[in-house]
Write an enzyme that holds these catalytic residues in place. Structure first.
Site: not given
Lengths: 187, 630
Positions: B25, B86, B207
């Protein structure tokens, strides 16, 4: 080589092992779809060599396209006419059925009225009503298409496909409008 | 896996050998690696027993630090410490300069489509920073498992576009990882919960991570996870909560908003850190004290949960709007949802749980640690993909999150593949030339839902060359847009009259070109090692022997049935050529010989796949794949 189950060349109906019919058994189609995916999905070839990986990707792409085509009333009708060699490029044509055109015009007018005159909640109810009406018309058009196609009256079937396209577009517009109103209500 | 080998259900492949696989992840704030050992999934800790690796990389003069040691520098040396990388993946320089998040970095001015941050250790791109994080997790897994990894599954937000996915895959390549699949985070979470609960039905996965928000609707049915629709916002997350709280702190202290302090990165990071801590403690208690003592800001105050909730409410509402849209796409209503799964650290915020519960009218599931659930699902999937569970029925059918389109006249975007179409998917479109003798053309591919090209995300420009010259309008160029199971686009083109394959040159708008990747690979540590060539040679030889074994077995079984004499002849020639090259100590020539053999076998492989399907279909009742009626 047998072509009955050559994934890349079989017709969409052959792929899912169902007879060519507008009233296709969608449950069977779904079952067969799952089976084919369970055998051919790229995940099953994650550690395989490049050729198999690519074939798996191409085959499942086709299976996905087949499912999408057979489960959508408009795409299915168009595909079936294509199988019979009918030109289905309808972009530059308009329907000649005056009554149908009138209906569509009224539908658009109702949408405009709702858009400008109604408060949120009331507008959603009205749109829901409209959407039900269109659904009824779609159902009818589908029956007409099926009947014409099975009697090989391909010109008539083509005309019903055109109407189905109109109706599907209207359904989408109603959806977009209710989405806008719902979003406005939330903020 | 060997060439031509097709595992039949209920029959395991080759002599069973346990392969090493991991799920990763790669998060905005924290990253994790998990693996399946003796049937149990576990996330792997570092020596200090910490499972979460902060996604922070510090570029020092002498060393590069990753994770906790780097975290310490994020306040004192923000220019050289990269956080929340990210958010930079697959983004261009303009995106960075328009976002205050990135104001603490200095960017290099150059020609590459990929922005490079200037650090004291040199210039680095987001891809290289991510590769550092991945390499650290890889080391952790290798140390724990005691061997090189055969493959990994890396998770990405479902809402990631093509450029962001490609950047992630490039980072993995740089880190020396074999990526089995890029898996969407919500799907991974569903897998983690699905195998526990084993109950079929429709589930929503909410999420909310540090920098991204995803909402996905899935249907579970006998091990098949079908994504019905996915949506979200790839630039909305807990970081935005921190910003809202941070701006409030500054306002209380009589200062201007965060955005105005670009010249003072220490202040920005310090305020954000206090904001985050306040947010976290308000998940436990009704109010919290904040005390900031840095140069230019001395402030002390109290933040109540109520006040914080008012600050973040608009952001939470934005996520619910996205939930509504995605349900509409999936053609379902609240009543159809059986379960809601909460993923991501930001779902610990009480207001989020409360509002999501209200919206879906059910109590959200939180039994698996929201920080670990994604890595857990990824590890389970990796274990299946690497081949440790040949009998497993787990199958994930995912969708493309954003529509793909091409630029047409007047700057309009014409959609080729619509969002939420099941992948893999291919669509072909015919183009023609507009000038006599024209041999090349360009296609601009964009991703997004808007009508104008300028409002969509530019993906790449594909230049087709080698079109046979004809009069204007005579050429029929069929361009195929193929999206693979990772959600990545591949474009190919063929002139239909002549059958000539056009060459396709990709110019990514926000990604690395093949040349740039090559250069980075060469520069990276792994590839500088002397034993690299030796290793590659051995690998090719093993590969070649496996290929030959599998081919011989396949030919013995059905070679005569599926191949004509001429076809078999050409395969045997390629086989002999590989045999002749296998011991000549040149990795490249072995590789080329394998490739030649594979290409000669293509039709044979396809026929075997088809014949296998026929065979299995006869042996099984298709009803086994029917849908459970609830």
């Amino acid at each position: 080589m047998s072509t009955t189950h050559d994934i890349l060349t079989a017709s969409f109906f052959e792929l899912f092992d169902v007879p060519v019919s507008y009233d296709v058994d969608l449950t069977k189609v779904q079952q067969c779809y799952r089976f084919l995916q369970s055998q051919l999905h790229p995940d099953k070839f994650a550690s395989a060599e490049a050729t198999q990986k690519r074939l798996s990707m191409q085959m499942t792409s086709r299976i996905n396209e087949a499912l999408q085509t057979l489960t959508d009333p408009v795409l299915r009708a168009a595909y079936m006419l294509e199988l019979k060699g009918v030109d289905i490029n309808l972009d530059n044509e308009t329907t000649v059925d005056a009554e149908f055109l009138m209906q569509q015009l009224e539908l658009r007018e109702s949408m405009e009225t709702i858009k400008h005159n109604q408060d949120g909640e009331g507008a959603l109810d009205k749109l829901d009503e409209l959407s039900q009406q269109v659904k009824q018309q779609v159902k009818k058009a589908m029956q007409h298409f099926s009947a014409a196609y099975s009697k090989m009256q391909l010109d008539t079937a083509r005309e019903w496909l055109r109407k189905l396209q109109f109706l599907q577009k209207a359904e989408k517009e109603i959806d977009v409008l209710s989405a806008q109103i719902e979003d406005d209500l939330m903020i | 896996m060997a060439l031509l080998h097709i595992a039949e259900p209920g029959q395991s492949s080759a002599p069973h050998q346990h392969k090493l696989a991991a799920g990763i992840d790669l998060g905005t704030t924290n990253s994790l690696v998990a693996t399946v050992r003796s049937g149990q999934v576990e996330t792997l800790p570092d020596e200090a027993d910490r499972h979460l690796l902060p996604s922070v990389v510090y570029y020092g003069k002498t060393a590069v630090l990753v994770g906790n040691p780097a975290l310490e520098y994020s306040l004192t040396d923000p220019h050289n410490t990269v956080v929340s990388v990210k958010r930079m993946m697959g983004r261009g320089l303009a995106d960075m300069q328009n976002n205050q998040q990135f104001h603490s970095y200095r960017f290099a001015q150059n020609d590459s489509a990929v922005p490079r941050i200037i650090t004291q250790a040199g210039e680095v791109s987001a891809i290289e920073v991510s590769a550092q994080i991945l390499a650290t997790l890889k080391q952790r897994a290798v140390a724990t498992l005691g061997g090189e990894l055969d493959g990994v599954v890396i998770t990405v937000p479902a809402y990631f576009d093509d450029a962001q996915r490609q950047a992630t895959k490039d980072a993995a390549k740089l880190a020396g990882l074999n990526v089995l699949r890029l898996l969407n985070e919500p799907t991974a979470a569903a897998v983690a919960y699905g195998l526990d609960a084993g109950n079929d039905g429709v589930i929503a996965v909410y999420d909310l991570g540090g920098g991204t928000f995803d909402i996905s609707i899935l249907r579970l049915n006998k091990g098949v996870f079908e994504v019905l629709a996915t949506g979200g916002d790839s630039a909305l997350g807990g970081d935005d909560f921190d910003q809202a709280i941070g701006n409030w702190i500054l306002a209380e202290a009589g200062l201007d908003k965060l955005a105005t302090h670009a010249a003072n990165p220490v202040l920005i990071r310090s305020v954000l850190q206090h904001a985050r801590r306040a947010k976290e403690s308000l998940a436990q208690q009704p109010q919290t004290d904040i005390n900031i003592e840095i140069e230019g800001l001395h402030w002390q105050g109290c933040l109540t949960r109520e006040r914080m909730q008012a600050l973040i409410l608009p952001l939470v509402k934005n996520t619910l709007l996205a939930c509504r849209r995605v349900m509409r796409d999936a053609k379902i209503t609240n009543d159809d949802i059986n379960e809601v799964i909460m993923v991501g650290g930001s779902t610990r915020t009480l207001l989020v749980r409360e509002k999501v519960g209200e919206f879906f009218a059910c109590e959200p599931l939180t039994s698996i640690d929201p920080d670990r659930v994604v890595a857990t699902g990824a590890a389970l999937q990796a274990d299946v993909l690497v081949g440790n569970k040949p009998d497993d029925s787990l199958l994930l059918l995912d969708v493309i999150p954003l529509s793909l389109g091409i630029e047409t006249m007047g700057g309009l975007a014409e959609k080729i593949i619509h969002r939420n179409t099941v992948i893999p998917v291919a669509k072909a479109q015919d183009f023609t030339t507009y000038k006599d003798g024209q041999t090349a053309m360009a296609i601009h591919v964009v991703q997004g839902e808007r009508e104008l090209v300028d409002d969509c995300r530019s993906l790449a420009r594909f230049e087709l060359r080698g079109i046979p010259p004809q009069v204007a309008g005579a050429a029929r160029i069929r361009v195929t847009f193929q999206v693979d199971a990772d959600g990545l686009l591949i474009v190919s083109a063929k002139e239909r009259n002549s059958g000539v394959e056009a060459s396709v040159d990709v110019k990514p708008s926000y990604g690395l070109t093949d040349n740039e990747i090559e250069t980075m690979l060469k520069a990276s540590m792994d590839y500088a090692r002397d034993d690299m060539l030796q290793r590659s040679l051995r690998e090719q030889q093993v590969d070649a022997r496996r290929t030959l074994e599998a081919l011989d077995a396949a030919l013995a079984k059905d070679g005569d049935e599926l191949l004509s004499a001429a076809e078999k002849d050409s395969i045997m020639q390629a086989r002999q050529y590989l045999l002749d090259n296998i011991d000549n100590n040149d990795a490249e020539s072995i590789k080329a010989a394998i490739k030649q053999l594979e290409s000669d076998c293509e039709a044979y492989v396809a026929r075997r796949m088809n014949s296998n399907i026929r065979h299995v279909m006869q042996g099984h009742s298709i009803n086994e794949y029917s849908e459970n009626k609830e």
